[in-house]
Design an enzyme around this catalytic site. Structure first.
Site, PDB file in Angstrom:
ATOM      1  N   HIS A  19      -1.934 -21.394 -39.190  1.00 46.36           N
ATOM      2  CA  HIS A  19      -0.738 -21.931 -39.842  1.00 46.36           C
ATOM      3  C   HIS A  19      -1.088 -22.832 -41.019  1.00 46.36           C
ATOM      4  CE1 HIS A  19      -1.131 -25.584 -37.150  1.00 46.36           C
ATOM      5  NE2 HIS A  19      -0.748 -26.150 -38.270  1.00 46.36           N
ATOM      6  N   ASP A  53      -3.406 -18.887 -33.101  1.00 47.52           N
ATOM      7  CA  ASP A  53      -3.397 -19.741 -34.295  1.00 47.52           C
ATOM      8  C   ASP A  53      -4.823 -20.012 -34.750  1.00 47.52           C
ATOM      9  OD1 ASP A  53      -2.552 -21.364 -36.314  1.00 47.52           O
ATOM     10  OD2 ASP A  53      -1.784 -22.968 -35.030  1.00 47.52           O
ATOM     11  N   SER A  65      -3.870 -30.663 -38.201  1.00 48.62           N
ATOM     12  CA  SER A  65      -3.899 -29.254 -37.831  1.00 48.62           C
ATOM     13  C   SER A  65      -5.238 -28.607 -38.137  1.00 48.62           C
ATOM     14  CB  SER A  65      -2.812 -28.500 -38.570  1.00 48.62           C
ATOM     15  OG  SER A  65      -1.557 -28.862 -38.092  1.00 48.62           O
TER      16      SER A  65
END
Length: 276
Positions: free
Chosen positions: A83, A136, A233
């Site tokens: 992402h 992910d 992230s």
């Protein structure tokens, strides 16, 4: 990290989910930004595999263009969250970002030490779905090899590092307060690996997210207080010296009953080997 709405653009605009380290406070879909809340300063010399993913063209010079984290797992292989390279974080297709780099050995992003490595190749998991957040993972191949000691070993299936209760450390340059206050220097926080049942109860498939134990692992503390956040992230979750997860998503930052969710490294190790 995509914290119920964590994405770079969300952390910048509303907290752009990944590009900056995730600053979302509202429980929206979790995404790409989280920056170690309740943590303390760390040093890249002690965690050389903790790296920054950056683009000055999109995120500016102030913090070297950092918008996500990553981990070195081989001489030329870095893993991060899929992402982080989404249009929602970058504002455009990642192929159109000409200055994507991995910064290794730069503890303080305001400085010029360490090395900025250009990328020879990028692979983003085509099976990653933003809605369910499984898979992910993205693999960044460096144009120049780094010294072997910089790489961290990935935990495999059945590794004791995944046992509930194990102390775990998450690293990043993301939001430290949950209000858009991003760190300039690397930070780390100690949390614990949680049982899948705890995570399934926290994220049963409602608007806040659907926890899948086959592809995800979660970590936190019962009362909250320590967590990754916007901007973290793709950063590493480490247990017993092994990489067990990458910051992926969650609801809010460091909230009680809302642990951080990470990509389970053992579930994507084959993809990393194939594309690294």
């Amino acid at each position: 990290m995509l914290r119920s709405s964590r994405s770079l653009l969300t952390a910048l605009a509303v907290p752009l989910a990944a590009a900056l380290a995730i600053v979302l406070t509202a429980p929206a879909p979790a995404t790409a930004d989280r920056v170690v809340i309740g943590g303390h300063p760390a040093r890249t010399v002690e965690a050389p595999w903790a790296v920054a993913v950056a683009s000055r063209a999109i995120f500016g010079d102030k913090r070297s263009g950092q918008f996500c984290g990553g981990a070195v797992v081989g001489p030329t292989t870095v893993v991060t969250a899929a992402h982080c390279l989404s249009g929602g974080v970058l504002g455009k297709d990642w192929r159109d970002v000409r200055d994507l780099k991995v910064i290794i050995g730069r503890n303080d992003l305001r400085k010029k030490d360490g090395v900025e490595y250009p990328l020879a190749r990028v692979w983003v998991n085509p099976a990653y779905e933003g809605d369910n957040r499984a898979g992910d993972i993205a693999v960044l191949t460096l144009g120049v090899a780094v010294p072997a000691p910089y790489a961290i070993r990935m935990a495999g299936t059945g590794d004791q590092a995944y046992q509930p209760g194990e102390p775990a450390s998450v690293y990043g340059w993301g939001d430290t307060e949950g209000d858009g206050t991003y760190a300039s220097s690397l930070r780390t926080a100690t949390v614990r690996v949680l049982a899948d049942s705890v995570c399934e109860s926290a994220y049963p498939g409602n608007a806040e997210g659907d926890y899948d134990p086959r592809s995800m692992v979660c970590a936190g503390l019962p009362d909250g207080g320590r967590d990754a956040c916007q901007g973290d992230s793709g950063g590493p979750l480490v247990v017993r010296g092994r990489l067990v997860g990458l910051v992926s998503w969650g609801s809010g930052c460091a909230m009680a009953g809302r642990p951080g969710v990470y990509t389970r490294i053992s579930s994507v190790a084959g993809l990393v080997a194939a594309h690294g």
